[in-house]
Design a protein around this motif. Structure first.
Motif, PDB file in Angstrom:
ATOM      1  N   ILE A   1       0.883  -1.294  -0.028  1.00 53.70           N
ATOM      2  CA  ILE A   1       0.004  -0.100   0.133  1.00 53.70           C
ATOM      3  C   ILE A   1       0.759   1.271   0.029  1.00 53.70           C
ATOM      4  O   ILE A   1       0.523   2.216  -0.796  1.00 53.70           O
ATOM      5  N   ARG A   2       1.928   1.094   0.881  1.00 54.86           N
ATOM      6  CA  ARG A   2       2.789   2.483   0.875  1.00 54.86           C
ATOM      7  C   ARG A   2       3.639   2.698  -0.168  1.00 54.86           C
ATOM      8  O   ARG A   2       4.078   3.772  -0.645  1.00 54.86           O
TER       9      ARG A   2
ATOM     10  N   HIS B   1      -8.506   7.660   0.608  1.00 52.05           N
ATOM     11  CA  HIS B   1      -9.109   6.807   1.516  1.00 52.05           C
ATOM     12  C   HIS B   1      -9.109   5.251   1.249  1.00 52.05           C
ATOM     13  O   HIS B   1      -9.473   4.481   2.135  1.00 52.05           O
ATOM     14  N   VAL B   2      -8.654   5.112   0.056  1.00 53.58           N
ATOM     15  CA  VAL B   2      -8.859   3.517  -0.274  1.00 53.58           C
ATOM     16  C   VAL B   2      -7.688   2.527   0.619  1.00 53.58           C
ATOM     17  O   VAL B   2      -8.220   1.436   0.857  1.00 53.58           O
TER      18      VAL B   2
ATOM     19  N   SER C   1      -7.402   0.602  -9.772  1.00 57.09           N
ATOM     20  CA  SER C   1      -7.306  -0.849 -10.423  1.00 57.09           C
ATOM     21  C   SER C   1      -6.138  -1.373 -10.144  1.00 57.09           C
ATOM     22  O   SER C   1      -6.034  -2.402  -9.650  1.00 57.09           O
ATOM     23  N   LEU C   2      -5.196  -1.004 -10.766  1.00 54.17           N
ATOM     24  CA  LEU C   2      -3.726  -1.844 -10.933  1.00 54.17           C
ATOM     25  C   LEU C   2      -3.043  -1.755  -9.649  1.00 54.17           C
ATOM     26  O   LEU C   2      -2.619  -2.875  -9.055  1.00 54.17           O
ATOM     27  N   PRO C   3      -3.054  -0.554  -8.813  1.00 52.13           N
ATOM     28  CA  PRO C   3      -2.438  -0.734  -7.510  1.00 52.13           C
ATOM     29  C   PRO C   3      -3.041  -1.600  -6.461  1.00 52.13           C
ATOM     30  O   PRO C   3      -2.448  -2.403  -5.519  1.00 52.13           O
ATOM     31  N   VAL C   4      -4.452  -1.654  -6.699  1.00 52.69           N
ATOM     32  CA  VAL C   4      -5.394  -2.460  -5.905  1.00 52.69           C
ATOM     33  C   VAL C   4      -5.087  -3.959  -6.260  1.00 52.69           C
ATOM     34  O   VAL C   4      -4.861  -4.923  -5.416  1.00 52.69           O
TER      35      VAL C   4
ATOM     36  N   VAL D   1      -1.930  -9.577  -0.422  1.00 45.24           N
ATOM     37  CA  VAL D   1      -2.845 -10.303   0.533  1.00 45.24           C
ATOM     38  C   VAL D   1      -2.720 -11.882   0.444  1.00 45.24           C
ATOM     39  O   VAL D   1      -2.509 -12.546   1.376  1.00 45.24           O
ATOM     40  N   LEU D   2      -2.619 -12.298  -0.834  1.00 45.61           N
ATOM     41  CA  LEU D   2      -2.532 -13.903  -1.200  1.00 45.61           C
ATOM     42  C   LEU D   2      -1.121 -14.268  -0.717  1.00 45.61           C
ATOM     43  O   LEU D   2      -1.062 -15.497  -0.322  1.00 45.61           O
TER      44      LEU D   2
END
Length: 176
Positions: free
Chosen positions: A11-12, A29-30, A67-70, A77-78
């Motif tokens: 995220i950072r 905020h995402v 989209s791409l950063p998520v 996460v995986l």
């Protein structure tokens, strides 16, 4: 190890405040939404998949700036030890992103093939999807991971081997 350490690290890496979110505001905020979802042990504990997805892909199935950063956060996460419910929500979101239909709804994405960029990001961590299927931790997450593999895996023999090896860890309609 903190189970969310990889997620927080990923995220950072991104400048969320510079991105336009699906809600029409800055995407700053995402990260909080992504972390909340990553820490959820059960449905109803917090935001849920539906609370995050509208920030990532528009209702018309168009890619948005986050989209791409998520997708890169989902791959983190995986690779982490996150709770089963959050893994279910994240693999479902990944499948939703990878099956979005339309390109470049916002000027910042014009001229880019966001679908190909997202697919390339997932391909770098393809083994995490295999591990998700075989973990048996969640039939939902495993089935979403398997469906993603059917979209991206070029080695059909490996995919067939996975299907046979996974057996009852996949829902009946995905079994050989």
């Amino acid at each position: 190890m903190n189970p969310l350490e990889l997620v927080e690290m990923e995220i950072r890496r991104h400048d969320w405040s510079a991105m336009l979110c699906g809600c029409g505001e800055s995407a700053d905020h995402v990260p909080a939404l992504l972390l909340e979802l990553a820490g959820q042990a059960e449905k109803g504990d917090g935001i849920g998949y539906d609370g995050v997805e509208r920030h990532v892909v528009s209702p018309a199935d168009m890619f948005l700036e986050p989209s791409l950063p998520v997708v890169s956060v989902i791959m983190a996460v995986l690779a982490s030890r996150t709770p089963a419910y959050s893994r279910d929500a994240y693999t479902q979101m990944l499948l939703f992103i990878l099956t979005a239909d339309t390109q470049a709804p916002v000027p910042a994405l014009r001229g880019r093939d966001v679908a190909a960029e997202c697919e390339a990001e997932v391909r770098r961590g393809l083994w995490h999807l295999y591990a998700e299927v075989l973990s048996g931790a969640s039939i939902d997450s495993g089935s979403y991971a398997y469906e993603i593999l059917t979209l991206l895996e070029e080695d059909q023999e490996r995919l067939k081997q996975l299907q046979g090896t996974a057996g009852e860890r996949l829902p009946w309609d995905l079994r050989p």
